[in-house]
Design a protein around this motif. Sequence first.
Motif, PDB file in Angstrom:
ATOM      1  N   UNK A 235       0.845  -1.202   0.000  1.00 48.71           N
ATOM      2  CA  UNK A 235       0.000   0.000   0.000  1.00 48.71           C
ATOM      3  C   UNK A 235       0.879   1.250   0.000  1.00 48.71           C
ATOM      4  N   UNK A 236       1.950   1.153   0.798  1.00 52.05           N
ATOM      5  CA  UNK A 236       2.878   2.266   0.884  1.00 52.05           C
ATOM      6  C   UNK A 236       3.480   2.578  -0.492  1.00 52.05           C
ATOM      7  N   UNK A 237       3.924   1.510  -1.166  1.00 55.05           N
ATOM      8  CA  UNK A 237       4.546   1.692  -2.490  1.00 55.05           C
ATOM      9  C   UNK A 237       3.528   2.271  -3.473  1.00 55.05           C
ATOM     10  N   UNK A 238       2.313   1.678  -3.464  1.00 58.47           N
ATOM     11  CA  UNK A 238       1.278   2.145  -4.412  1.00 58.47           C
ATOM     12  C   UNK A 238       0.944   3.612  -4.162  1.00 58.47           C
ATOM     13  N   UNK A 239       0.843   3.970  -2.854  1.00 56.80           N
ATOM     14  CA  UNK A 239       0.529   5.366  -2.530  1.00 56.80           C
ATOM     15  C   UNK A 239       1.635   6.292  -3.008  1.00 56.80           C
ATOM     16  N   UNK A 240       2.884   5.823  -2.781  1.00 54.24           N
ATOM     17  CA  UNK A 240       4.007   6.673  -3.205  1.00 54.24           C
ATOM     18  C   UNK A 240       4.037   6.807  -4.727  1.00 54.24           C
ATOM     19  N   UNK A 241       3.712   5.705  -5.419  1.00 55.27           N
ATOM     20  CA  UNK A 241       3.676   5.758  -6.890  1.00 55.27           C
ATOM     21  C   UNK A 241       2.608   6.734  -7.364  1.00 55.27           C
ATOM     22  N   UNK A 242       1.437   6.665  -6.692  1.00 55.73           N
ATOM     23  CA  UNK A 242       0.336   7.553  -7.070  1.00 55.73           C
ATOM     24  C   UNK A 242       0.753   8.998  -6.849  1.00 55.73           C
ATOM     25  N   UNK A 243       1.380   9.227  -5.666  1.00 60.11           N
ATOM     26  CA  UNK A 243       1.829  10.567  -5.319  1.00 60.11           C
ATOM     27  C   UNK A 243       2.847  11.057  -6.344  1.00 60.11           C
ATOM     28  N   UNK A 244       3.743  10.140  -6.741  1.00 58.96           N
ATOM     29  CA  UNK A 244       4.796  10.491  -7.693  1.00 58.96           C
ATOM     30  C   UNK A 244       4.187  10.907  -9.035  1.00 58.96           C
ATOM     31  N   UNK A 245       3.218  10.099  -9.504  1.00 58.99           N
ATOM     32  CA  UNK A 245       2.582  10.414 -10.784  1.00 58.99           C
ATOM     33  C   UNK A 245       1.879  11.768 -10.704  1.00 58.99           C
ATOM     34  N   UNK A 246       1.190  11.998  -9.553  1.00 56.70           N
ATOM     35  CA  UNK A 246       0.475  13.271  -9.390  1.00 56.70           C
ATOM     36  C   UNK A 246       1.472  14.425  -9.391  1.00 56.70           C
ATOM     37  N   UNK A 247       2.585  14.254  -8.624  1.00 52.81           N
ATOM     38  CA  UNK A 247       3.597  15.317  -8.552  1.00 52.81           C
ATOM     39  C   UNK A 247       4.217  15.567  -9.917  1.00 52.81           C
ATOM     40  N   UNK A 248       4.548  14.455 -10.625  1.00 50.30           N
ATOM     41  CA  UNK A 248       5.208  14.598 -11.918  1.00 50.30           C
ATOM     42  C   UNK A 248       4.306  15.344 -12.889  1.00 50.30           C
ATOM     43  N   UNK A 249       3.009  14.963 -12.917  1.00 51.64           N
ATOM     44  CA  UNK A 249       2.140  15.636 -13.880  1.00 51.64           C
ATOM     45  C   UNK A 249       1.919  17.098 -13.479  1.00 51.64           C
ATOM     46  N   UNK A 250       1.878  17.343 -12.162  1.00 53.62           N
ATOM     47  CA  UNK A 250       1.724  18.729 -11.716  1.00 53.62           C
ATOM     48  C   UNK A 250       2.947  19.550 -12.143  1.00 53.62           C
ATOM     49  N   UNK A 252       4.968  19.046 -14.522  1.00 59.15           N
ATOM     50  CA  UNK A 252       5.057  19.238 -15.973  1.00 59.15           C
ATOM     51  C   UNK A 252       3.997  20.216 -16.476  1.00 59.15           C
ATOM     52  N   UNK A 253       2.838  20.144 -15.802  1.00 61.25           N
ATOM     53  CA  UNK A 253       1.729  20.986 -16.259  1.00 61.25           C
ATOM     54  C   UNK A 253       1.974  22.466 -15.940  1.00 61.25           C
ATOM     55  N   UNK A 254       2.602  22.720 -14.753  1.00 58.83           N
ATOM     56  CA  UNK A 254       2.806  24.111 -14.346  1.00 58.83           C
ATOM     57  C   UNK A 254       3.615  24.901 -15.385  1.00 58.83           C
ATOM     58  N   UNK A 255       4.821  24.465 -15.778  1.00 57.92           N
ATOM     59  CA  UNK A 255       5.547  25.272 -16.782  1.00 57.92           C
ATOM     60  C   UNK A 255       4.799  25.356 -18.100  1.00 57.92           C
TER      61      UNK A 255
END
Length: 461
Positions: A235-250, A252-255
């Motif tokens: 669960x920890x890994x999945x949550x971190x992966x989800x967080x990572x994807x959200x952070x990465x897209x954020x 990339x989207x900001x610039x």
Amino acid sequence: MNQFSLRNRIAFYYIAVTALLVAVLFFLVYFVVLDTVYTHLDTDLDAETHEIYSSLVVLNDTLIFANPSEWAEREHGKIEVNPTFIQVVDTLGHTIRKSSNLRDISLSLNTKIKDKIYFDNILSGSPVRQLQTSILNPGGKILGFLIIALPLEESEIVIKNLKLVLVITYPIVLIALFFISRLIAGKSISPINKVIITAERITNENLNERIELPRHKDEIHTLTQTINSLLDRLQDVVLREKQFTADASHELRTPLSIIKGTLEVLTRKQRDPQQYVEKINQVISEVDRMSLLVDQLLELARFESGKINPNLIQFDLKSSVQTIYQRLEKAFTNKNLILELTSEEKVFVTADPSMTEIILENILSNSIKYSFQDGTVSVKINREAEQTICEIADYGTGIPENQLPKIFDRFYRVDESRNSQIVGKGLGLAIVKRLADLQNIKLDVQSKVNGGTTFTIIFNS
Ligand code: ADP
């Protein structure tokens, strides 16, 4: 459920062992009864022999029946249910006397055997247990033979019945035991089925669900605990992966939205060249940031893919530091920083040179980024026993103690607002950590807010 489920297997192994034990037990019972029956018969034959002997007198090598009345009584044996057949034979095999129940038949004699023997025989179609013994004069000379036989029919019936009972009960006992053991095995492993049902229900969507712990603290309890803690980690890994994807897209989207916004403003009306240059420079700097981020993301993805193996070779760590310094020299000069390198002429370590350079470059460029103007960055390389220790220290902003464990997380930046002027997306140290793990290199960090930060890289060679 599959035919050879654990439950059936347990029952099967149990029954295989039991079948062997029951067979041994049944054989034992059979042979003990057989032995008892024959011992009983042979004792009767012995008692009879003893009695006959007592009525026999040897006179001048002639046999005289001392007690004819008793012999006569014996002759009534024919009306007994279990008659005793007696026959006295001379050395040539001629019958001297025999009990009347023998009528015109005779008991067989083997004149070659002088000792007392017991054997099974057939007398006019019926089985008998027979004893044959020689009659001796006081000098030990054989004068004749005494043969006594007892009917075996009844004993044989007892043995036959016993055999029948044992042969019939054997498979019945085994079949019954198989079903009983299957039932018990099924009951004992039923908690496992509960574990399976719950585990099957858990998917990516309900990863927070846990398997209920059984009441008894047995192996299944331990198994459940192990699965639950595995689920915790998953669960920890999945949550971190989800967080990572959200952070990465954020990130990339900001610039991208800044670039889009800036360009839209430019297209709205005619501007003077000065403004165009200014806005285009803003766009270029956003593109630069994005490009750096994409590079770092790709690097991280490559190192985390598990497909990369470090190429461990011996190389001089000091010259690696010098190479990185040359690459970063401009950044050092821009902040008016000095590099103090303390090291022996050559310090060899076993690691992947290009991965080590990425580690050094990330840590050194952080030291520049987070140093105050006009400071010093010091690099000390030491050999200690079996280890090589490389310390990179700056005297800059530092990191609060409580945030130290998080700085290696992806997208983590200490105090985002304070660092906002400093280029970076919080991926550099995540890459460093991954590369260090891949090569078995240990990392340590000590820091003091506004006092500076020291990263220690420990090579095990
Ligand atoms: P970034 O690209 O933001 O520097 P890193 O992963 O390299 O990302 O570092 C994570 C965070 O750790 C940084 O944002 C910074 O707050 C902190 N950090 C790293 N190195 C130093 C240092 N030498 N001095 C102070 N803070 C540091």
